[in-house]
Design a protein around this motif. Structure first.
Motif, PDB file in Angstrom:
ATOM      1  N   GLY A 108      -8.102   5.292   4.878  1.00  0.00           N
ATOM      2  CA  GLY A 108      -6.819   4.649   4.669  1.00  0.00           C
ATOM      3  C   GLY A 108      -5.717   5.360   5.419  1.00  0.00           C
ATOM      4  O   GLY A 108      -5.804   6.564   5.674  1.00  0.00           O
ATOM      5  N   ASP A 109      -4.711   4.632   5.782  1.00  0.00           N
ATOM      6  CA  ASP A 109      -3.546   5.183   6.475  1.00  0.00           C
ATOM      7  C   ASP A 109      -2.301   4.643   5.778  1.00  0.00           C
ATOM      8  O   ASP A 109      -1.906   3.493   6.006  1.00  0.00           O
ATOM      9  CB  ASP A 109      -3.565   4.777   7.953  1.00  0.00           C
ATOM     10  N   ASN A 110      -1.695   5.472   4.924  1.00  0.00           N
ATOM     11  CA  ASN A 110      -0.523   5.007   4.182  1.00  0.00           C
ATOM     12  C   ASN A 110       0.631   4.657   5.110  1.00  0.00           C
ATOM     13  O   ASN A 110       1.377   3.718   4.861  1.00  0.00           O
ATOM     14  CB  ASN A 110      -0.081   6.073   3.185  1.00  0.00           C
ATOM     15  N   ALA A 111       0.783   5.401   6.195  1.00  0.00           N
ATOM     16  CA  ALA A 111       1.892   5.146   7.113  1.00  0.00           C
ATOM     17  C   ALA A 111       1.790   3.773   7.760  1.00  0.00           C
ATOM     18  O   ALA A 111       2.801   3.135   8.064  1.00  0.00           O
ATOM     19  CB  ALA A 111       1.933   6.226   8.188  1.00  0.00           C
ATOM     20  N   LYS A 112       0.564   3.308   7.962  1.00  0.00           N
ATOM     21  CA  LYS A 112       0.352   1.994   8.575  1.00  0.00           C
ATOM     22  C   LYS A 112       0.003   0.930   7.541  1.00  0.00           C
ATOM     23  O   LYS A 112      -0.294  -0.203   7.911  1.00  0.00           O
ATOM     24  CB  LYS A 112      -0.754   2.089   9.628  1.00  0.00           C
TER      25      LYS A 112
ATOM     26  N   TYR B 219       0.845  -1.195   0.000  1.00  0.00           N
ATOM     27  CA  TYR B 219       0.000   0.000   0.000  1.00  0.00           C
ATOM     28  C   TYR B 219       0.875   1.237   0.000  1.00  0.00           C
ATOM     29  O   TYR B 219       1.780   1.364   0.793  1.00  0.00           O
ATOM     30  CB  TYR B 219      -0.881  -0.010   1.239  1.00  0.00           C
ATOM     31  N   GLY B 220       0.586   2.149  -0.879  1.00  0.00           N
ATOM     32  CA  GLY B 220       1.379   3.359  -0.978  1.00  0.00           C
ATOM     33  C   GLY B 220       2.516   3.195  -1.946  1.00  0.00           C
ATOM     34  O   GLY B 220       3.072   4.176  -2.398  1.00  0.00           O
ATOM     35  N   ARG B 221       2.856   1.980  -2.253  1.00  0.00           N
ATOM     36  CA  ARG B 221       3.917   1.752  -3.220  1.00  0.00           C
ATOM     37  C   ARG B 221       3.360   1.335  -4.571  1.00  0.00           C
ATOM     38  O   ARG B 221       4.056   1.376  -5.569  1.00  0.00           O
ATOM     39  CB  ARG B 221       4.890   0.684  -2.715  1.00  0.00           C
ATOM     40  N   SER B 222       2.160   0.922  -4.572  1.00  0.00           N
ATOM     41  CA  SER B 222       1.472   0.584  -5.819  1.00  0.00           C
ATOM     42  C   SER B 222       0.102   1.234  -5.794  1.00  0.00           C
ATOM     43  O   SER B 222      -0.374   1.656  -4.751  1.00  0.00           O
ATOM     44  CB  SER B 222       1.331  -0.929  -5.958  1.00  0.00           C
ATOM     45  N   ARG B 223      -0.525   1.333  -6.935  1.00  0.00           N
ATOM     46  CA  ARG B 223      -1.823   1.977  -7.044  1.00  0.00           C
ATOM     47  C   ARG B 223      -2.919   0.932  -7.065  1.00  0.00           C
ATOM     48  O   ARG B 223      -2.981   0.115  -7.963  1.00  0.00           O
ATOM     49  CB  ARG B 223      -1.862   2.858  -8.277  1.00  0.00           C
ATOM     50  N   TYR B 224      -3.774   0.977  -6.055  1.00  0.00           N
ATOM     51  CA  TYR B 224      -4.896   0.055  -5.972  1.00  0.00           C
ATOM     52  C   TYR B 224      -6.144   0.790  -5.537  1.00  0.00           C
ATOM     53  O   TYR B 224      -6.084   1.742  -4.765  1.00  0.00           O
ATOM     54  CB  TYR B 224      -4.621  -1.046  -4.946  1.00  0.00           C
TER      55      TYR B 224
ATOM     56  N   TRP C 200     -21.025  -5.075  -2.203  1.00  0.00           N
ATOM     57  CA  TRP C 200     -20.092  -3.975  -1.994  1.00  0.00           C
ATOM     58  C   TRP C 200     -20.536  -3.104  -0.828  1.00  0.00           C
ATOM     59  O   TRP C 200     -21.735  -2.810  -0.680  1.00  0.00           O
ATOM     60  CB  TRP C 200     -20.029  -3.140  -3.270  1.00  0.00           C
ATOM     61  N   ILE C 201     -19.580  -2.652  -0.020  1.00  0.00           N
ATOM     62  CA  ILE C 201     -19.861  -1.779   1.095  1.00  0.00           C
ATOM     63  C   ILE C 201     -19.219  -0.403   0.889  1.00  0.00           C
ATOM     64  O   ILE C 201     -19.842   0.629   1.100  1.00  0.00           O
ATOM     65  CB  ILE C 201     -19.364  -2.375   2.416  1.00  0.00           C
ATOM     66  N   ALA C 202     -17.952  -0.391   0.490  1.00  0.00           N
ATOM     67  CA  ALA C 202     -17.246   0.891   0.354  1.00  0.00           C
ATOM     68  C   ALA C 202     -15.959   0.682  -0.421  1.00  0.00           C
ATOM     69  O   ALA C 202     -15.456  -0.440  -0.498  1.00  0.00           O
ATOM     70  CB  ALA C 202     -16.937   1.488   1.726  1.00  0.00           C
ATOM     71  N   TYR C 203     -15.439   1.772  -1.007  1.00  0.00           N
ATOM     72  CA  TYR C 203     -14.106   1.707  -1.597  1.00  0.00           C
ATOM     73  C   TYR C 203     -13.393   3.043  -1.455  1.00  0.00           C
ATOM     74  O   TYR C 203     -14.008   4.091  -1.214  1.00  0.00           O
ATOM     75  CB  TYR C 203     -14.099   1.228  -3.045  1.00  0.00           C
ATOM     76  N   ILE C 204     -12.078   2.988  -1.595  1.00  0.00           N
ATOM     77  CA  ILE C 204     -11.233   4.174  -1.521  1.00  0.00           C
ATOM     78  C   ILE C 204     -10.144   4.035  -2.569  1.00  0.00           C
ATOM     79  O   ILE C 204      -9.557   2.963  -2.718  1.00  0.00           O
ATOM     80  CB  ILE C 204     -10.656   4.354  -0.095  1.00  0.00           C
ATOM     81  N   ASN C 205      -9.903   5.116  -3.325  1.00  0.00           N
ATOM     82  CA  ASN C 205      -8.884   5.020  -4.365  1.00  0.00           C
ATOM     83  C   ASN C 205      -7.526   5.466  -3.834  1.00  0.00           C
ATOM     84  O   ASN C 205      -7.389   5.858  -2.668  1.00  0.00           O
ATOM     85  CB  ASN C 205      -9.309   5.775  -5.622  1.00  0.00           C
ATOM     86  N   SER C 206      -6.546   5.427  -4.686  1.00  0.00           N
ATOM     87  CA  SER C 206      -5.182   5.713  -4.237  1.00  0.00           C
ATOM     88  C   SER C 206      -4.985   7.189  -3.920  1.00  0.00           C
ATOM     89  O   SER C 206      -3.977   7.565  -3.319  1.00  0.00           O
ATOM     90  CB  SER C 206      -4.174   5.267  -5.301  1.00  0.00           C
TER      91      SER C 206
END
Length: 121
Positions: free
Chosen positions: A68-72, A27-32, A47-53
């Motif tokens: 989302g938490d990129n640091a974690k 996560y944070g190193r690739s785009r998902y 489906w419940i929810a989504y978040i983009n990069s």
């Protein structure tokens, strides 16, 4: 290849809250596009929810919030005012690509093992 591990499920009474976590490799190193789905007993996966990069998110209703938490390297699903009908196995999923364009579970490439949520009345 991205790996997903969910946690945070459990039993809660109606009206309560839970926060599910999904640990995401790369996560944070690739785009998902990262999403949450659920599947109740005898039901189709929904489906419940989504978040983009970029951090833009959408959810099925206001009781569910994805973040989302990129640091974690993690994605979360905050669930509030739970009802018994929310009881299901909850899955974290990923689709390659920066944006989120589909709510169809068949379009998602990677899945976690799921975490069980039970809401009692």
């Amino acid at each position: 290849q991205v790996q997903l591990v969910e946690s945070g499920g459990g039993s809660v009474q109606a009206g309560g809250s839970l926060r599910l976590s999904c640990a995401v490799s790369q996560y944070g190193r690739s785009r998902y596009c990262l999403a949450w789905f659920r599947q109740g007993s005898g039901k189709e996966r929904e489906w419940i929810a989504y978040i983009n990069s970029y951090g833009n998110a959408d959810s099925v209703n206001g009781r569910f919030t994805i973040s989302g938490d990129n640091a974690k390297n993690s994605v979360y699903l905050q669930m509030t005012n739970l009802i018994p009908e929310d009881s299901a196995m909850y899955f974290c999923a990923a689709e390659a690509g920066a944006g989120c364009y589909t709510r169809d579970p068949l379009e998602y490439d990677y899945w976690g093992q799921g975490t069980q949520v039970i809401v009692s009345s």
